[in-house]
Scaffold this motif. Structure first.
Motif, PDB file in Angstrom:
ATOM      1  N   ASN A   1     -44.803  48.143  35.113  1.00  0.00           N
ATOM      2  CA  ASN A   1     -44.844  49.631  35.453  1.00  0.00           C
ATOM      3  C   ASN A   1     -44.086  49.613  36.897  1.00  0.00           C
ATOM      4  OD1 ASN A   1     -46.259  50.437  34.033  1.00  0.00           O
ATOM      5  ND2 ASN A   1     -48.245  49.922  34.014  1.00  0.00           N
TER       6      ASN A   1
ATOM      7  N   ASP B   1     -52.248  51.085  31.067  1.00  0.00           N
ATOM      8  CA  ASP B   1     -51.867  52.039  31.112  1.00  0.00           C
ATOM      9  C   ASP B   1     -53.159  53.203  32.188  1.00  0.00           C
ATOM     10  OD1 ASP B   1     -49.778  52.526  28.878  1.00  0.00           O
ATOM     11  OD2 ASP B   1     -51.790  52.307  27.095  1.00  0.00           O
ATOM     12  N   SER B   2     -53.472  52.591  32.449  1.00  0.00           N
ATOM     13  CA  SER B   2     -54.192  53.097  33.811  1.00  0.00           C
ATOM     14  C   SER B   2     -53.315  52.750  35.556  1.00  0.00           C
ATOM     15  CB  SER B   2     -56.118  52.536  33.903  1.00  0.00           C
ATOM     16  OG  SER B   2     -56.006  51.432  33.472  1.00  0.00           O
TER      17      SER B   2
ATOM     18  N   LYS C   1     -50.609  52.643  35.580  1.00  0.00           N
ATOM     19  CA  LYS C   1     -49.556  53.432  35.484  1.00  0.00           C
ATOM     20  C   LYS C   1     -49.993  55.247  35.793  1.00  0.00           C
ATOM     21  CE  LYS C   1     -45.460  55.950  32.484  1.00  0.00           C
ATOM     22  NZ  LYS C   1     -45.639  55.910  31.455  1.00  0.00           N
ATOM     23  N   GLU C   2     -50.930  55.407  35.309  1.00  0.00           N
ATOM     24  CA  GLU C   2     -51.737  56.231  35.803  1.00  0.00           C
ATOM     25  C   GLU C   2     -51.844  57.104  37.333  1.00  0.00           C
ATOM     26  OE1 GLU C   2     -55.387  58.846  34.419  1.00  0.00           O
ATOM     27  OE2 GLU C   2     -55.044  57.228  33.232  1.00  0.00           O
TER      28      GLU C   2
ATOM     29  N   GLU D   1     -48.851  57.120  38.974  1.00  0.00           N
ATOM     30  CA  GLU D   1     -48.200  58.731  38.789  1.00  0.00           C
ATOM     31  C   GLU D   1     -48.971  59.513  40.080  1.00  0.00           C
ATOM     32  OE1 GLU D   1     -46.029  57.730  34.952  1.00  0.00           O
ATOM     33  OE2 GLU D   1     -48.078  58.581  34.822  1.00  0.00           O
ATOM     34  N   LYS D   2     -49.692  59.414  39.846  1.00  0.00           N
ATOM     35  CA  LYS D   2     -51.320  60.096  40.195  1.00  0.00           C
ATOM     36  C   LYS D   2     -51.070  60.174  42.395  1.00  0.00           C
ATOM     37  CE  LYS D   2     -55.835  61.882  40.240  1.00  0.00           C
ATOM     38  NZ  LYS D   2     -57.398  61.506  39.509  1.00  0.00           N
TER      39      LYS D   2
END
Length: 269
Positions: A108, A181-182, A184-185, A188-189
């Motif tokens: 990531n 995934d969390s 990465k989220e 990006e946020k």
């Protein structure tokens, strides 16, 4: 004979007298992080990316005893590693070791922030911060000198003393790889974040190279520690956040604020 030659070629990837070679650095840094209490109990990890190769520490080993020969080497770029896809290796250790469970999360940092290194610690300061700021899902602190050692997004311009440092907190999962995934989220946020805290677990920090990743991990750990102490002392970690100026008459009858009144005011903020 060809198998022996092939193994010798692979071992050349982690064999060097240069103390700044990634394999030597990872061994040295893991021992240093162990002494800081960041990677005890075989936890935590580090990776270093140099051009087209990624060097990663093994998982489930005594981090203070890692040797260069224990390091995994992967080509970069390649498909983002996950628990459900095969990974391509340029070199595996001769011992029966497994690459760091943090590998998908390290990726990531490479793909989202173009990082050259990523560090994962199980620092108690990080864990305590996730507990004290669990409701907000964001650790915040301002007006601390060490903020100047942290870069926007982990590899942008440095923050200033007047900036408010924010580090998002994501929920933990039973398996390290499933945080991919969390994480990465959250990255990006919150593109300005230089790290990601994991609830009841630790922190991931990255940088352009191992020096910058190490520096930011040290600065963030300091800020997490002082933030926890301030929070437990009832002091605000963000100066003047949401505070409305009060008339002097409300502060004291004589128009002057006493030390006791100021301390009470700070604790209630």
């Amino acid at each position: 004979m060809s198998a022996i030659i092939e193994q010798e070629d692979e071992d050349a990837l982690v064999t060097s007298t240069d103390p700044l070679h990634p394999a030597n650095l990872i061994s040295e840094l893991c021992a240093s992080f162990y002494r800081l209490g960041w990677v005890t109990g075989t936890g935590g990890g580090i990776c270093i990316r140099t051009h087209d190769k990624v060097y990663i520490a093994p998982s489930g080993v005594q981090k203070e005893r890692i040797e260069p020969s224990h390091i995994f080497v992967l080509p970069y770029p390649q498909a983002e590693p996950s628990p459900h896809t095969d990974r391509i290796f340029l070199r595996r250790p001769k011992l029966n070791l497994k690459e760091s469970a943090c590998t998908p999360l390290f990726w990531n940092a490479f793909t989202i922030r173009n990082a050259g290194s990523c560090i994962h610690t199980h620092s108690q300061n990080a864990v305590m911060a996730t507990l004290l700021w669990e409701k907000e899902k964001m650790f915040k602190i301002s007006h601390q000198k060490m903020i100047k050692g942290v870069r926007i997004g982990g590899n942008g311009p440095t923050l200033s003393y007047l900036d408010t440092l924010e580090v998002p907190i994501i929920d933990n999962t039973p398996n390290e790889e499933d945080l991919k995934d969390s994480m990465k989220e959250a990255m990006e946020k919150y593109p300005r974040a230089a790290g990601i805290l994991v609830l009841r677990h630790g922190i991931y920090v990255w940088g352009d190279d191992w020096q910058k990743a190490k520096t930011q991990t040290e600065c963030l750990d300091y800020l997490l520690e002082i933030g926890v102490k301030m929070k437990l002392a009832g002091l605000p970690t963000v100066l003047n956040e949401g505070v409305q100026p009060q008339p002097q008459s409300q502060l004291s009858a004589g128009g002057k604020t006493t030390f006791g009144q100021l301390l009470t005011k700070l604790r209630h903020n």
